[in-house]
Scaffold this motif. Structure first.
Motif, mmCIF file in Angstrom:
data_model
loop_
_atom_site.group_PDB
_atom_site.id
_atom_site.type_symbol
_atom_site.label_atom_id
_atom_site.label_comp_id
_atom_site.label_asym_id
_atom_site.label_seq_id
_atom_site.Cartn_x
_atom_site.Cartn_y
_atom_site.Cartn_z
ATOM 1 N N ILE A 68 -61.483 2.525 -29.644
ATOM 2 C CA ILE A 68 -61.144 2.418 -31.128
ATOM 3 C C ILE A 68 -61.807 1.207 -31.859
ATOM 4 C CG2 ILE A 68 -59.042 2.616 -32.655
ATOM 5 C CD1 ILE A 68 -57.724 3.975 -30.430
ATOM 6 N N ALA A 69 -62.590 1.323 -32.552
ATOM 7 C CA ALA A 69 -63.491 -0.092 -33.002
ATOM 8 C C ALA A 69 -64.555 0.598 -34.202
ATOM 9 C CB ALA A 69 -64.166 -0.570 -31.975
ATOM 10 N N THR A 70 -64.495 -0.006 -35.106
ATOM 11 C CA THR A 70 -65.501 0.173 -36.214
ATOM 12 C C THR A 70 -65.993 -1.297 -36.641
ATOM 13 O OG1 THR A 70 -64.464 2.281 -36.882
ATOM 14 C CG2 THR A 70 -65.947 1.318 -38.517
ATOM 15 N N THR A 71 -67.438 -1.204 -37.122
ATOM 16 C CA THR A 71 -67.914 -2.397 -37.630
ATOM 17 C C THR A 71 -67.307 -2.797 -38.944
ATOM 18 O OG1 THR A 71 -70.281 -1.996 -36.535
ATOM 19 C CG2 THR A 71 -70.169 -3.512 -38.539
ATOM 20 N N GLY A 72 -66.967 -4.023 -38.906
ATOM 21 C CA GLY A 72 -66.076 -4.552 -40.053
ATOM 22 C C GLY A 72 -64.566 -4.544 -40.136
ATOM 23 N N TRP A 73 -64.133 -4.128 -38.921
ATOM 24 C CA TRP A 73 -62.708 -3.675 -38.849
ATOM 25 C C TRP A 73 -62.155 -5.251 -39.074
ATOM 26 C CZ3 TRP A 73 -61.077 0.969 -35.517
ATOM 27 C CH2 TRP A 73 -60.836 1.884 -36.217
ATOM 28 N N THR A 74 -60.886 -5.454 -39.789
ATOM 29 C CA THR A 74 -59.892 -6.703 -39.380
ATOM 30 C C THR A 74 -58.718 -6.112 -38.722
ATOM 31 O OG1 THR A 74 -59.142 -5.924 -41.643
ATOM 32 C CG2 THR A 74 -60.659 -7.660 -41.671
ATOM 33 N N THR A 75 -57.843 -7.129 -38.499
ATOM 34 C CA THR A 75 -56.809 -6.716 -37.515
ATOM 35 C C THR A 75 -55.806 -5.757 -38.270
ATOM 36 O OG1 THR A 75 -55.671 -8.806 -38.871
ATOM 37 C CG2 THR A 75 -56.680 -9.156 -36.532
ATOM 38 N N SER A 97 -58.480 -3.322 -23.391
ATOM 39 C CA SER A 97 -59.030 -4.569 -24.072
ATOM 40 C C SER A 97 -58.921 -4.759 -25.232
ATOM 41 C CB SER A 97 -60.541 -4.583 -23.436
ATOM 42 O OG SER A 97 -61.326 -3.637 -24.357
ATOM 43 N N LEU A 98 -58.975 -6.100 -25.841
ATOM 44 C CA LEU A 98 -58.629 -6.354 -27.204
ATOM 45 C C LEU A 98 -59.656 -7.467 -27.698
ATOM 46 C CD1 LEU A 98 -57.216 -5.859 -29.918
ATOM 47 C CD2 LEU A 98 -55.337 -7.242 -29.194
ATOM 48 N N LEU A 99 -60.420 -7.245 -28.704
ATOM 49 C CA LEU A 99 -61.386 -8.147 -29.388
ATOM 50 C C LEU A 99 -61.338 -7.737 -30.752
ATOM 51 C CD1 LEU A 99 -64.906 -9.032 -27.980
ATOM 52 C CD2 LEU A 99 -64.037 -9.677 -30.270
ATOM 53 N N ILE A 100 -60.634 -8.895 -31.633
ATOM 54 C CA ILE A 100 -60.694 -8.675 -33.102
ATOM 55 C C ILE A 100 -60.430 -9.827 -33.714
ATOM 56 C CG2 ILE A 100 -58.145 -8.269 -32.884
ATOM 57 C CD1 ILE A 100 -60.476 -6.083 -35.080
ATOM 58 N N GLY A 101 -60.892 -9.915 -34.766
ATOM 59 C CA GLY A 101 -60.622 -11.191 -35.685
ATOM 60 C C GLY A 101 -61.719 -11.658 -36.449
ATOM 61 N N VAL A 102 -63.086 -11.377 -36.091
ATOM 62 C CA VAL A 102 -64.233 -12.204 -36.706
ATOM 63 C C VAL A 102 -64.065 -11.816 -38.230
ATOM 64 C CG1 VAL A 102 -65.742 -10.367 -36.291
ATOM 65 C CG2 VAL A 102 -66.340 -12.641 -36.546
#
Length: 228
Positions: A68-75, A97-102
């Motif tokens: 569950i991930a898409t380019t440009g997503w925020t939290t 796993s979780l990688l988010i915030g940039v």
């Protein structure tokens, strides 16, 4: 005769054990943004898929069942996507796993928003792992300020580093509070400053070479989470 009978029993036991192991595949859910889907690289070169292959070589039968991930997503956008995905509401994964915030940082969102929403995401990840905190791990946000994209677009590398360090500090502290494994790949991401081979063709995202080093760093810790 007794020896032959014992051998037959042993073979049957061995085959039965192998069949059980073959059916005992562990499920993996990856949550995040462009760094999780591997923007600008082939899907097999994303860090999550390389991680799975490395674990396979160590005898861990893990399957990347869902991303569950898409380019440009925020939290907030990731939170919404998780809440609206009916297919995962009653599913417990063996690894999350979780990688988010940039993109929060890139869009200039407030640090408080990141802290509040990252904690919510951490709680959701724990729930999706069957409430097992030892089956969840977080990956730090890489520093894109050293990439050719940032340099060519006159981005303030020092400010990017400062703000991302704060984001990662928050994530690390929350992981410590909840007993979640935290893998700091940010130092590896800095290699892009000296070697463009660590950057994908879009001059912004990590290359396959970079993702391979992330997976190499993360794998021993995840192996410890899954080996029992």
């Amino acid at each position: 005769m007794k020896i032959l009978k014992s051998l037959v029993i042993l073979i049957l036991f061995w085959n039965g054990s192998n069949n059980i192991m073959a059916q005992d595949s562990k499920s993996y859910l990856a949550l995040g943004d462009s760094y999780t889907i591997g923007e600008a690289v082939e899907s097999e070169n994303t860090w999550s898929k390389v991680l799975v292959e490395k674990l396979h070589s160590r005898g861990i039968d893990l399957e990347l069942n869902k991303i569950i991930a898409t380019t440009g997503w925020t939290t907030d956008e990731l939170l919404e996507a998780i809440e609206n995905d009916a297919l995962i509401q009653d599913v417990n994964f063996d690894l999350v796993s979780l990688l988010i915030g940039v993109n929060n940082q890139y869009r200039g969102y407030g640090i408080k928003q990141y802290q509040e929403e990252f904690e919510l995401l951490l709680k959701k990840a724990i729930n999706l792992a069957g409430k097992k905190t030892d089956r969840v791990f977080v990956v730090s946000i890489p520093d894109y300020g050293v990439t050719p994209f940032a340099i060519e677009n006159n981005k303030n590398a020092a400010l990017i580093a400062k703000e991302l360090n704060e984001y990662n500090r928050i994530a690390r502290n929350l992981c410590h509070e909840y007993g979640i494994a935290f893998f700091d790949i940010t130092p590896i991401s800095l290699k892009a400053f000296w070697d463009t081979g660590y950057v994908a063709s879009d001059k912004l995202h990590p290359s396959a070479k970079m993702y391979a080093e992330w997976a190499e760093y993360i794998e021993p810790g995840v192996f410890q989470l899954l080996k029992d």
